[in-house]
Design an enzyme around this catalytic site. Structure first.
Site, PDB file in Angstrom:
ATOM      1  N   ILE A  48       0.831  -1.199   0.000  1.00  0.00           N
ATOM      2  CA  ILE A  48       0.000   0.000   0.000  1.00  0.00           C
ATOM      3  C   ILE A  48       0.869   1.254   0.000  1.00  0.00           C
ATOM      4  O   ILE A  48       0.543   2.249  -0.655  1.00  0.00           O
ATOM      5  CB  ILE A  48      -0.966  -0.002   1.200  1.00  0.00           C
ATOM      6  CG1 ILE A  48      -1.772  -1.308   1.234  1.00  0.00           C
ATOM      7  CG2 ILE A  48      -1.902   1.201   1.116  1.00  0.00           C
ATOM      8  CD1 ILE A  48      -2.581  -1.585  -0.005  1.00  0.00           C
ATOM      9  N   ASP A  49       1.986   1.228   0.718  1.00  0.00           N
ATOM     10  CA  ASP A  49       2.920   2.356   0.658  1.00  0.00           C
ATOM     11  C   ASP A  49       3.372   2.595  -0.781  1.00  0.00           C
ATOM     12  O   ASP A  49       3.412   3.738  -1.255  1.00  0.00           O
ATOM     13  CB  ASP A  49       4.143   2.070   1.523  1.00  0.00           C
ATOM     14  CG  ASP A  49       3.918   2.408   2.993  1.00  0.00           C
ATOM     15  OD1 ASP A  49       3.017   3.208   3.291  1.00  0.00           O
ATOM     16  OD2 ASP A  49       4.642   1.858   3.841  1.00  0.00           O
ATOM     17  N   ALA A  50       3.743   1.514  -1.475  1.00  0.00           N
ATOM     18  CA  ALA A  50       4.241   1.654  -2.846  1.00  0.00           C
ATOM     19  C   ALA A  50       3.148   2.147  -3.787  1.00  0.00           C
ATOM     20  O   ALA A  50       3.382   3.028  -4.627  1.00  0.00           O
ATOM     21  CB  ALA A  50       4.793   0.323  -3.332  1.00  0.00           C
TER      22      ALA A  50
END
Length: 392
Positions: A168-170
């Site tokens: 999700i960060d990416a």
């Protein structure tokens, strides 16, 4: 020269999503100035896997190449003034502060756009900037869990499992990167700057456009079966299977072809959706009879979608990875020769490149303040007062 050569980005972000988005802009040639506390950004002090490095840990190094570091105390009037003067020279201003922090520090959209009406202001958050979840922590695992994606894999009754990467960060980082480029293009065409808002929850939902549309449009329930399966909406076999000496990944190969390849004629007449568990268990019983290499050769001969299951050691040694130049090797001031993942895109005229490694805390403070017109004596005075940190 890069695609974004001549553009300046002020990066006030921390952790992964914001720094990754800013790094990609730097990879394309932008002058990215990382504004961080005089003690250094949080990621400098939180080494993933315990990879501390000499002075720059692997986590920070991987997310902050092609940036200059300005270490400044934003709780001081002098520090805020420096960043305001910097913003007046910039094209992009990026922050992922907790709700309310940007306003308290004078780094909010209204303040920054008032100083520079042409700036693209990028705001990143966990769940959005308003609403019932505005104060919740926006952390990768928590958003993976909330996104519904964990229940699209595995076996009914087993605990949901997170992805093996900070997915999700990416995804959020690339959403911010994409939004920033679009806003810059809009500004070049119209002269109008605008605010770009990105949040992790919406990014996690948007990337599941196929899965969620199958549910919302097709009305097909998200249902895990008795056997382990790689995705609830993909026909069997789909997942990772044990072989004689390791594992083999099967990506929904044609059942008629798989029936021949595995010597299991009963597969040819089965339905990959309604008989998912039966197909999976049947294939799982057959594959331990041969090695992974043998099955890969057989699957290739029958034009079936199959592949090896790698660890990182196998990945970096793979001939296609080496051919693509998927990793870059360069010299860092304190960490020596380092090898990290490279660039996810190529350009025929302006290829991305590593111009500088991740900076030390305040490595470019004096340089940046000189560009803003500060005399060396004034910079030294602010360092003495604790407003700035400066690496010689």
């Amino acid at each position: 020269m890069g695609v974004l050569d001549g553009y300046r980005v002020v990066d006030l972000s921390i952790a992964m999503a914001g720094p990754l988005a800013a790094m990609r802009l730097g990879d394309l040639g932008a002058d990215v100035i990382k504004v961080e506390p005089v003690t250094g950004e949080w990621q400098r002090h939180a080494p993933a896997g315990g990879a501390t490095g000499n002075r720059v840990n692997a986590s920070f190094l991987s997310l902050n190449r092609n940036k200059r570091s300005l270490a400044v105390n934003l709780k001081s009037d002098e520090g805020r003034d420096i960043v305001h003067r910097l913003a007046a020279t910039a094209d992009v201003f990026l922050q992922n502060y907790r709700p309310g922090v940007a306003e308290r520090l004078g780094m909010d959209h209204d303040t920054i756009s008032g100083l520079n009406p042409r700036i693209v202001y990028v705001s990143m958050s966990g769940y959005g900037e308003t609403g019932p979840y505005v104060s919740r922590p926006g952390q990768d695992l928590l958003l993976q869990a909330m996104s519904g994606a964990m229940l699209s894999t595995g076996r009914d009754g087993d605990p949901p499992a997170p992805a093996g990467t900070y997915a999700i960060d990416a995804i959020t980082a690339y959403s911010a990167f994409e939004g920033t480029l679009a806003a810059l293009l809009h500004r070049e065409r119209t002269g109008e700057a605008q605010r770009v808002s990105v949040n992790m929850l919406d990014a996690a939902i948007a990337v599941q456009m196929q899965e969620l549309s199958v549910f919302t449009v097709g009305g097909v329930p998200q249902r895990r079966g008795r056997e382990p399966h790689g995705h609830t909406y993909i026909r069997a076999p789909y997942g990772v299977f044990a072989t004689k000496d390791g594992y083999l990944a099967l990506g929904m190969p044609r059942l008629d072809g798989l029936a021949v390849a595995l010597g299991l004629p009963e597969l040819a007449g089965m339905d990959g959706h309604t008989q998912r568990d039966e197909i999976t268990s049947t294939v799982a019983r057959r594959l331990p009879e041969r090695t992974t290499a043998e099955w890969l050769e057989i699957c290739a001969r029958h034009d079936l979608w199959a592949g090896p299951v790698y660890g990182y050691a196998e990945l970096v040694a793979d001939p296609q990875v080496r051919h693509n130049g998927s990793f870059v090797t360069y010299d860092h001031r304190t960490e020596g020769t380092v090898t990290t993942p490279g660039f996810p895109y190529g350009f025929s005229a302006t290829p991305p490149q590593v111009r500088r490694g991740a900076p030390l805390v305040g490595e470019h403070t004096a340089e940046i303040l000189g560009e803003l017109g500060y005399p060396a004596e004034r910079t030294a005075e602010l360092v003495e007062k604790g407003v700035l940190a400066c690496e010689d």
